[in-house]
Design a protein around this motif. Structure first.
Motif, PDB file in Angstrom:
ATOM      1  N   UNK A  90      17.032  19.768  13.975  1.00 17.63           N
ATOM      2  CA  UNK A  90      15.660  19.223  14.059  1.00 17.63           C
ATOM      3  C   UNK A  90      14.600  20.330  14.104  1.00 17.63           C
ATOM      4  N   UNK A  91      14.918  21.440  14.756  1.00 19.12           N
ATOM      5  CA  UNK A  91      13.950  22.542  14.814  1.00 19.12           C
ATOM      6  C   UNK A  91      13.776  23.162  13.423  1.00 19.12           C
ATOM      7  N   UNK A  92      14.897  23.327  12.714  1.00 20.11           N
ATOM      8  CA  UNK A  92      14.827  23.941  11.379  1.00 20.11           C
ATOM      9  C   UNK A  92      14.075  23.054  10.392  1.00 20.11           C
ATOM     10  N   UNK A  93      14.248  21.759  10.555  1.00 15.50           N
ATOM     11  CA  UNK A  93      13.551  20.820   9.688  1.00 15.50           C
ATOM     12  C   UNK A  93      12.034  21.082   9.743  1.00 15.50           C
ATOM     13  N   UNK A  94      11.538  21.327  10.944  1.00 19.55           N
ATOM     14  CA  UNK A  94      10.098  21.596  11.097  1.00 19.55           C
ATOM     15  C   UNK A  94       9.702  22.893  10.369  1.00 19.55           C
ATOM     16  N   UNK A  95      10.480  23.957  10.566  1.00 21.55           N
ATOM     17  CA  UNK A  95      10.092  25.252   9.987  1.00 21.55           C
ATOM     18  C   UNK A  95      10.130  25.205   8.454  1.00 21.55           C
ATOM     19  N   UNK A  96      11.173  24.590   7.922  1.00 24.26           N
ATOM     20  CA  UNK A  96      11.299  24.538   6.458  1.00 24.26           C
ATOM     21  C   UNK A  96      10.161  23.696   5.888  1.00 24.26           C
ATOM     22  N   UNK A  97       9.880  22.563   6.551  1.00 23.87           N
ATOM     23  CA  UNK A  97       8.813  21.690   6.063  1.00 23.87           C
ATOM     24  C   UNK A  97       7.447  22.340   6.202  1.00 23.87           C
ATOM     25  N   UNK A  98       7.178  22.885   7.384  1.00 22.78           N
ATOM     26  CA  UNK A  98       5.842  23.442   7.641  1.00 22.78           C
ATOM     27  C   UNK A  98       5.541  24.633   6.726  1.00 22.78           C
ATOM     28  N   UNK A  99       6.545  25.455   6.506  1.00 22.65           N
ATOM     29  CA  UNK A  99       6.292  26.681   5.717  1.00 22.65           C
ATOM     30  C   UNK A  99       6.235  26.388   4.224  1.00 22.65           C
ATOM     31  N   UNK A 100       6.758  25.224   3.814  1.00 23.75           N
ATOM     32  CA  UNK A 100       6.832  24.942   2.375  1.00 23.75           C
ATOM     33  C   UNK A 100       7.759  25.926   1.677  1.00 23.75           C
ATOM     34  N   UNK A 101       8.835  26.314   2.375  1.00 25.29           N
ATOM     35  CA  UNK A 101       9.757  27.318   1.813  1.00 25.29           C
ATOM     36  C   UNK A 101      10.293  26.850   0.452  1.00 25.29           C
TER      37      UNK A 101
END
Ligand code: MCA
Ligand code: AMP
Length: 504
Positions: A90-101
């Motif tokens: 769940x934490x990674x989901x936020x980072x990948x989504x927020x950064x638009x990686x």
């Protein structure tokens, strides 16, 4: 044609067969081999459709290849976004989504959990294991060892490092090539690094400390590193005789002091021990000197700024202080509300300005405006005092932050999680002194009326949703949280009540 960060840190080593990374098994990797791998990785990223300015999120174990991926991103002009290996899906989901990686490189063992996350955010996913294998490594192995560094200016972004916030949402600190370069230059100079230095590197490489302070400084000086997968006292003690410098968080040093093998004789040849990321107790400082004869050099920094201040190399290293501003860095102590500078010697909020200070939080212009003032000063949120000799003392935190073993934990994030748990009416999360981690997390829970909170169930959910270092290590049940007349929870009261939560 230029790429200042690549040209300065990496390019000078491309044709060198001298060792760059010494591994725990006694083998080493040359500068040329390391940079050939990086070039192949840069080619692999381009083949995967990744372009300059794209973000590459990286959630992998520490390895030489993981560091080469950082070099590859710099070379390809791609923004490197390393993520703590402890983060949960769940934490990674936020980072990948927020950064638009555009690309997510993860550990092969977690691919099945990461694929849906990457897919949900329209991001490619490839793998890289601690053994250097995986689909990304395979894609790189087929590529040419030649890659012309992509043109960048010093103001182009080099990395995003996510840092948690008081509101509970992590913020992506945008760091430019110049932020990283200026800091590496200042530190090489301040700590007198030379090509002869061998840095014992046991820090993780997903935070500024292990990635920028340790690796960039070694690269810029032309030194080498004993590159260990993690901090393990046995390996540190076994490899220390070949090192000249060590960097660590205070927990490294307290753990070493607890080991009878860590002696004056073992450390006699060492040039320097550096500590940072969390306060080093004056008592640890003194114990270290008594045991080894060395005075630890304590410095102070942040994700948003890299390093700001450092105790001097050649003059008194004052315990309980973080030394002087680095060359090019300005500091001031200000009133919290007005941001006006306070008279020398008073305690206030520390502001910093310089070429090291980041350019803002990704997609958060308001947060950026709140913390980065129009005159260029960044509000650190740390409470400080500057003594008559100019030494900066970090005396506390204006921000609600716990630092456990060098990792930052924002109580708000844990409180939001706890408030959602069955039977919990409200919660407050505080840090209490911890013998190993400096501080650790205590969760104070108020149950809903007539309900017995199931702590085992909460712990099990926390294990799935929160990175391990963030999980509360103690739960305390109270009838009500102490509040002031404004209704604000008085965390100081709670800290006093539970200050002995971890004392043996
Ligand atoms: C691991 N665990 C922790 C921590 N680390 N719990 C609390 N705090 C921690 N820091 C837990 C794990 O969740 C796990 O729990 C258990 O400990 C064993 O995990 P393991 O990884 O084996 O732990 P360890 O090897 O003992 O790790 C402790 C450590 C490590 C070596 C101190 O945390 C570390 O390397 N810290 C360095 C952090 C750092 O580099 N910070 C720089 C941030 P369970 O068994 O229950 O699952 S950059 C920064 O702050 C700025 C820029 C600056 O100034 O540098
Ligand atoms: P991070 O957000 O992980 O970059 O952590 C930065 C915070 O760590 C700073 O704002 C300080 O609160 C703390 N910190 C870093 N180095 C020191 C130090 N030497 N002494 C006290 N606190 C420190």
């Amino acid at each position: 044609m230029a790429n200042p960060l690549y040209d300065t840190l990496f390019a000078p080593h491309e044709a060198s067969d001298a060792p760059f990374l010494h591994l725990a098994d006694g083998s080493s990797i040359s500068r040329r081999a390391f940079l050939s791998t990086a070039a192949q990785m840069a080619n692999a990223m381009v083949s995967a459709g990744i372009a300059a300015g794209d973000r590459v999120a990286v959630h992998v174990q520490k390895s030489p290849e993981a560091l080469a991926l950082y070099a590859a991103c710099v070379k390809a002009g791609v923004i490197f976004l390393p993520l703590n290996i402890a983060y949960t899906p769940p934490e990674l989901d936020y980072f990948v989504g927020d950064s638009g990686a555009a690309l997510f490189v993860c550990d092969p063992g977690e691919l099945s959990e990461m694929e849906p996350i990457a897919k949900a955010h329209g991001c490619k996913v490839l793998t890289l294991g601690s053994d250097g294998q995986g689909s990304f490594a395979q894609a790189a192995a087929d590529q040419s060892e030649k890659f012309n560094a992509v043109d960048r200016t010093k103001d182009d972004l080099a990395a995003f490092l996510y840092t948690s916030g008081t509101t509970g949402r992590s913020k992506g600190a945008m760091l430019t090539q110049e932020n990283l370069l200026s800091n590496a230059r200042a530190l090489v100079d301040a700590w007198q690094f030379t090509p002869d230095d061998v840095l014992l590197h046991a820090l993780p490489i997903f935070h500024a400390h292990g990635l920028f302070v340790a690796s960039n400084v070694s690269l810029m000086a032309g030194g080498s590193m004993i590159f260990l997968p993690k901090f393990d006292p046995d390996t540190v003690i076994a490899t220390l005789p070949k090192a000249t410098v060590m960097m660590g968080v205070p927990t490294f040093y307290t753990r070493l002091l607890d080991d009878p093998r860590f002696t004056r004789q073992l450390t006699a040849h060492m040039r320097l021990f550096v500590s940072g990321s969390a306060p080093l107790l004056a008592e640890t400082h003194e114990r270290f000197q008594a045991r080894t004869g060395h005075r630890i050099l304590e410095r102070y920094g942040m994700t948003e700024t890299s390093m700001n201040t450092s105790n001097p190399y050649d003059a008194e290293r004052r315990a309980g202080t973080v030394g002087f501003p680095l060359p090019g860095v300005e500091v001031r102590v200000c009133a919290p509300e007005t941001h006006t500078e306070l008279p020398q010697g008073e305690i206030g909020v520390l502001h910093v300005r310089g070429p090291n200070v980041f350019v803002g939080y990704w997609n958060m212009p308001e947060k950026t405006r709140e913390e980065l003032l129009p005159d260029g000063y960044f509000i650190t949120g740390d409470l400080a005092r500057i003594d008559a000799d100019g030494y900066v003392h970090i005396v506390g935190r204006g921000k609600d932050l716990i630092i456990s073993g060098g990792y930052n934990i924002y109580p708000k994030e844990i409180e939001l999680f706890l408030d959602d748990q069955p039977g919990v009416s409200e919660s407050a999360v505080i840090g209490a002194p911890h013998p190993d981690f400096g501080e650790s997390v205590v969760a104070v829970l108020v149950p809903e009326a007539g309900v017995t909170v199931d702590l085992d169930a909460i712990e099990a959910t926390a294990r799935r949703e929160l990175a391990g270092f963030k999980r509360p290590r103690k739960f305390e049940i109270v009838d009500a949280l102490p509040r002031n007349t404004m209704g604000k929870v008085q965390k100081n009261e709670l800290r006093k009540t539970f200050e002995k939560a971890f004392s043996q």
